[in-house]
Write a protein that holds these residues in place. Structure first.
Motif, PDB file in Angstrom:
ATOM      1  N   UNK A 156       1.083   1.369  -6.671  1.00 38.82           N
ATOM      2  CA  UNK A 156       2.192   0.411  -6.713  1.00 38.82           C
ATOM      3  C   UNK A 156       3.340   0.974  -7.546  1.00 38.82           C
ATOM      4  N   UNK A 157       2.992   1.654  -8.633  1.00 38.72           N
ATOM      5  CA  UNK A 157       4.028   2.255  -9.481  1.00 38.72           C
ATOM      6  C   UNK A 157       4.767   3.370  -8.733  1.00 38.72           C
ATOM      7  N   UNK A 212      -1.388  11.948  -4.908  1.00 40.88           N
ATOM      8  CA  UNK A 212      -1.321  10.485  -4.887  1.00 40.88           C
ATOM      9  C   UNK A 212      -2.665   9.884  -4.480  1.00 40.88           C
ATOM     10  N   UNK A 213      -3.462  10.653  -3.724  1.00 43.30           N
ATOM     11  CA  UNK A 213      -4.761  10.140  -3.262  1.00 43.30           C
ATOM     12  C   UNK A 213      -5.717   9.863  -4.422  1.00 43.30           C
ATOM     13  N   UNK A 214      -5.459  10.479  -5.584  1.00 43.11           N
ATOM     14  CA  UNK A 214      -6.346  10.284  -6.741  1.00 43.11           C
ATOM     15  C   UNK A 214      -6.015   9.013  -7.518  1.00 43.11           C
ATOM     16  N   UNK A 215      -4.932   8.328  -7.138  1.00 40.41           N
ATOM     17  CA  UNK A 215      -4.474   7.165  -7.906  1.00 40.41           C
ATOM     18  C   UNK A 215      -5.157   5.880  -7.461  1.00 40.41           C
ATOM     19  N   UNK A 216      -5.316   4.960  -8.416  1.00 34.07           N
ATOM     20  CA  UNK A 216      -5.831   3.623  -8.100  1.00 34.07           C
ATOM     21  C   UNK A 216      -4.714   2.801  -7.459  1.00 34.07           C
ATOM     22  N   UNK A 217      -5.063   1.600  -6.965  1.00 28.90           N
ATOM     23  CA  UNK A 217      -4.081   0.737  -6.310  1.00 28.90           C
ATOM     24  C   UNK A 217      -2.906   0.391  -7.205  1.00 28.90           C
ATOM     25  N   UNK A 218      -3.185   0.086  -8.482  1.00 31.83           N
ATOM     26  CA  UNK A 218      -2.123  -0.273  -9.421  1.00 31.83           C
ATOM     27  C   UNK A 218      -1.138   0.866  -9.648  1.00 31.83           C
ATOM     28  N   UNK A 219      -1.665   2.095  -9.760  1.00 31.14           N
ATOM     29  CA  UNK A 219      -0.789   3.252  -9.965  1.00 31.14           C
ATOM     30  C   UNK A 219      -0.023   3.585  -8.692  1.00 31.14           C
ATOM     31  N   UNK A 228       0.863  -1.182   0.000  1.00 29.49           N
ATOM     32  CA  UNK A 228       0.000   0.000   0.000  1.00 29.49           C
ATOM     33  C   UNK A 228       0.901   1.234   0.000  1.00 29.49           C
ATOM     34  N   UNK A 229       1.053   1.840  -1.173  1.00 32.12           N
ATOM     35  CA  UNK A 229       1.868   3.052  -1.246  1.00 32.12           C
ATOM     36  C   UNK A 229       1.103   4.187  -0.564  1.00 32.12           C
ATOM     37  N   UNK A 268      15.611  -4.872  -3.851  1.00 34.02           N
ATOM     38  CA  UNK A 268      14.956  -6.170  -4.042  1.00 34.02           C
ATOM     39  C   UNK A 268      13.540  -5.939  -4.555  1.00 34.02           C
ATOM     40  N   UNK A 269      13.265  -6.438  -5.749  1.00 31.21           N
ATOM     41  CA  UNK A 269      11.963  -6.248  -6.390  1.00 31.21           C
ATOM     42  C   UNK A 269      11.234  -7.588  -6.459  1.00 31.21           C
ATOM     43  N   UNK A 270      10.037  -7.638  -5.887  1.00 29.24           N
ATOM     44  CA  UNK A 270       9.242  -8.866  -5.838  1.00 29.24           C
ATOM     45  C   UNK A 270       8.074  -8.745  -6.813  1.00 29.24           C
ATOM     46  N   UNK A 271       8.150  -9.461  -7.924  1.00 34.75           N
ATOM     47  CA  UNK A 271       7.149  -9.408  -8.992  1.00 34.75           C
ATOM     48  C   UNK A 271       6.853  -7.962  -9.405  1.00 34.75           C
ATOM     49  N   UNK A 272       7.874  -7.205  -9.834  1.00 39.64           N
ATOM     50  CA  UNK A 272       7.668  -5.782 -10.151  1.00 39.64           C
ATOM     51  C   UNK A 272       6.784  -5.552 -11.371  1.00 39.64           C
TER      52      UNK A 272
END
Length: 601
Positions: free
Chosen positions: A203-204, A194-201, A77-78, A219-223
């Motif tokens: 993550x970005x 950032x509050x306007x972004x969806x979960x996927x964005x 959760x960014x 360390x990137x886990x399934x980036x």
């Protein structure tokens, strides 16, 4: 071990367990060389993510603490909030921000303490150098307690500037913008909250922040899970020049091939290191297995030959001494015997081939669509047709179609699939389908449609009315869901087993055309390989949306690009498309940074 100034990491006797005590790694060795990029591979559930978490939390005994280590998880959760996306990324580097604050405090103190100092606020570039030179000149005067304090502050300021230079503080904003642009953030999105972004964005944003910080060990886990193909291709290119150490966990073998210089295999509670990318690892691993089989077979043959002699002459008094000698030799051989080689059988499944249908199977004629064609219901204001998400799309699907649909997120790829599946209705144009057509739909969420309280057999019987219990058990057995596994609640199955039930559900439909939307997300390598082979052998139509390059290049013979309202046949292969995307992204990134520079000036 790792000295204070060393950048390599070498930790011996690494052990790892789950909270319930289940061992995952026994007496392992962590060997990470500076500027090498490692692909960490292993079956789902072996402990890859647990290992990365332990490294990041410094729970691995002997892990050098002077390294900056960052772990970007596959589900995170960014932070949201009203700060801009660009600011959120820059604020993520706590060390940089702390040093900048310290710089301001030191300058203020030095200017106050120094004779004749001018309070002209925080500066950068040439002005900082001039100010520092001036302060250093002042430091030579006097030897009082105040002067000693002044000189100590001056020395610390030198250290702060040196560290900020290492962290690239001068270029921080342009670096952050470059990374965000590469991950497909427009200038407007970067400036937005950032509050306007969806979960996927979001993550970005988390991924962008990690790349911006540039830790000693990233360390990137399934980036790639939350990225579209365009962002995946940019990330590949960016990581190839990462100047520190990198560990990547990914199911995307093309991504691993492009990014990784080394491969770490996590299997049987051990870490085994291989030089080279993923394909090199596979070849080397297979060759090692063949060599081990040869060694074991030679031992078996020699032992059998000696046992034959022992059996034949055991009762012979004349050869008793010789027999005893051979018995001792066999006993010694057995003590030093190589381990038997167990080769796991490759799991494969088949999708039944459909009966023939008259052409065209699916015909899309001048189709236009938008979710909000009317902007204002009260006034009746309509959106301009050239702003619709899809405009005058034309193409057909037959039983021999192998279509890969490409384009950035939000371009309309999934919308087009939903139109084909009759889940949306065109606002203009028409879509005709053969009356006997059966469409199979497989997505990254296909396993989510099951009731996890029920067994695999019960779920399949609920999905397909009129099916017989025994027939369904037999069918699931082809997907290695058999015995008690077929009867236990699906919540007790592993992720890979749930995927196999989803494959079974797809195959049971006997589709004429299969539509796949990001099918490889959350699948392990073995399952992806099985899906690729099943699709290649399938004699029906195929439409795929995927960011997995390996999957697209191995299953699709025809590429269509969706973007700017159009769906256009791409004249070239996937490598041509990749080259075009990277050139387009590089141009957009440069324009974004230029735009940011213009705003700041």
């Amino acid at each position: 071990r790792s000295g204070r100034n060393e950048k390599d990491i070498h930790v011996r006797n690494v052990s790892l367990s789950l909270d319930n005590g289940t061992p995952l790694l026994d007496d392992g060795e962590l060997k990470l060389a500076h500027r090498r990029r490692y692909g960490l591979v292993g079956k789902n559930g072996v402990g890859k993510t647990t290992l990365l978490k332990a490294i990041a939390a410094f729970d691995v005994e002997g892990m050098p603490r002077h390294h900056r280590i960052l772990h970007v998880r596959q589900e995170i959760r960014a932070a949201g909030g009203d700060i801009s996306v660009l600011r959120a990324v820059m604020d993520a580097d706590i060390e940089r921000n702390t040093l900048i604050e310290e710089e301001k405090e030191l300058l203020a103190r030095l200017e106050k303490e120094g004779p004749g100092a001018e309070a002209d606020g925080g500066a950068d570039g040439a002005s900082v150098k001039a100010k520092l030179d001036k302060l250093k000149a002042q430091s030579k005067e006097g030897a009082s307690e105040e002067d000693a304090k002044f000189n100590a502050d001056l020395k610390r300021l030198d250290e702060v500037y040196e560290r900020l230079q290492i962290l690239g503080a001068d270029s921080a904003e342009s670096r952050a913008s470059t990374i965000l642009s590469g991950l497909q953030f427009t200038p407007a999105m970067q400036a937005g909250p950032t509050s306007a972004l969806s979960g996927g964005w979001r993550m970005r944003v988390a991924l962008a922040a990690a790349l911006f910080i540039e830790p000693d060990l990233l360390m990137l886990d399934e980036p790639t899970n939350h990225l579209d193909l365009e962002a995946v291709l940019w990330l590949e290119s960016y990581l190839q020049s990462y100047k520190h150490t990198l560990i990547v966990v990914s199911h995307d073998r093309s991504f691993l091939n492009e990014v990784c210089t080394d491969t770490i295999e996590f299997a049987k509670r051990k870490l085994t290191y291989y030089k080279g990318d993923y394909d090199t690892y596979v070849r080397t691993s297979e060759e090692n297995v063949k060599n081990s089989m040869r060694v074991y077979q030679a031992y078996q043959d020699k032992r059998a030959h000696m046992m034959e002699f022992i059996t034949k002459f055991r009762a012979s008094a004349n050869r008793a001494k010789l027999v005893q000698s051979r018995i001792k030799a066999v006993e010694k051989m057995d003590l030093e015997a190589p381990d038997p080689v167990v080769v796991e059988a490759l799991w494969r499944f088949a999708i039944p081939n459909p009966e023939p249908l008259g052409r065209p199977i699916i015909s899309i004629d001048d189709v236009s669509f938008d979710y909000t064609p009317i902007l204002d219901e009260a006034s009746g204001t309509k959106k301009a047709k050239d702003e619709w998400i899809l405009q005058q799309v034309n193409f057909g699907v037959d039983l021999d179609s192998r279509i890969g649909i490409l384009g950035p997120n939000g371009a309309g790829k999934s919308t087009l699939l939903n139109l084909i599946m009759d889940r949306l209705t065109p606002l203009r144009g028409s879509i005709s389908r053969n009356g006997n057509l059966r469409i199979g739909h497989f997505t990254q969420h296909s396993a989510d449609k099951f009731d996890l309280q029920l067994s695999s057999v019960e779920n399949m019987l609920n999905l397909f009315d009129g099916s017989e219990d025994q027939l369904m058990r037999s069918f699931l057995g082809k997907f290695q869901i058999q015995g008690t596994d077929a009867l236990k609640p699906m919540m007790m199955l592993s992720g890979g087993q749930k995927s196999r039930v989803a494959f079974a559900s797809l195959a049971y439909q006997k589709p004429h055309v299969i539509i796949m939307d990001e099918p490889t997300n959350h699948l392990d390598m073995e399952s992806i390989d099985a899906l690729v082979e099943a699709v290649k052998d399938f004699r029906g139509g195929l439409i795929v949306v995927s960011h997995d390059q390996h999957f697209i290049t191995n299953t699709c013979g025809e590429l269509w690009v969706v973007g700017e309202g159009k769906a256009t046949r791409f004249r070239g292969d996937f490598n041509d498309y990749k080259k075009e995307v990277l050139e387009r992204t590089a141009k957009r990134v440069a324009e974004s940074v230029k735009s940011l520079s213009a705003i700041n000036n």
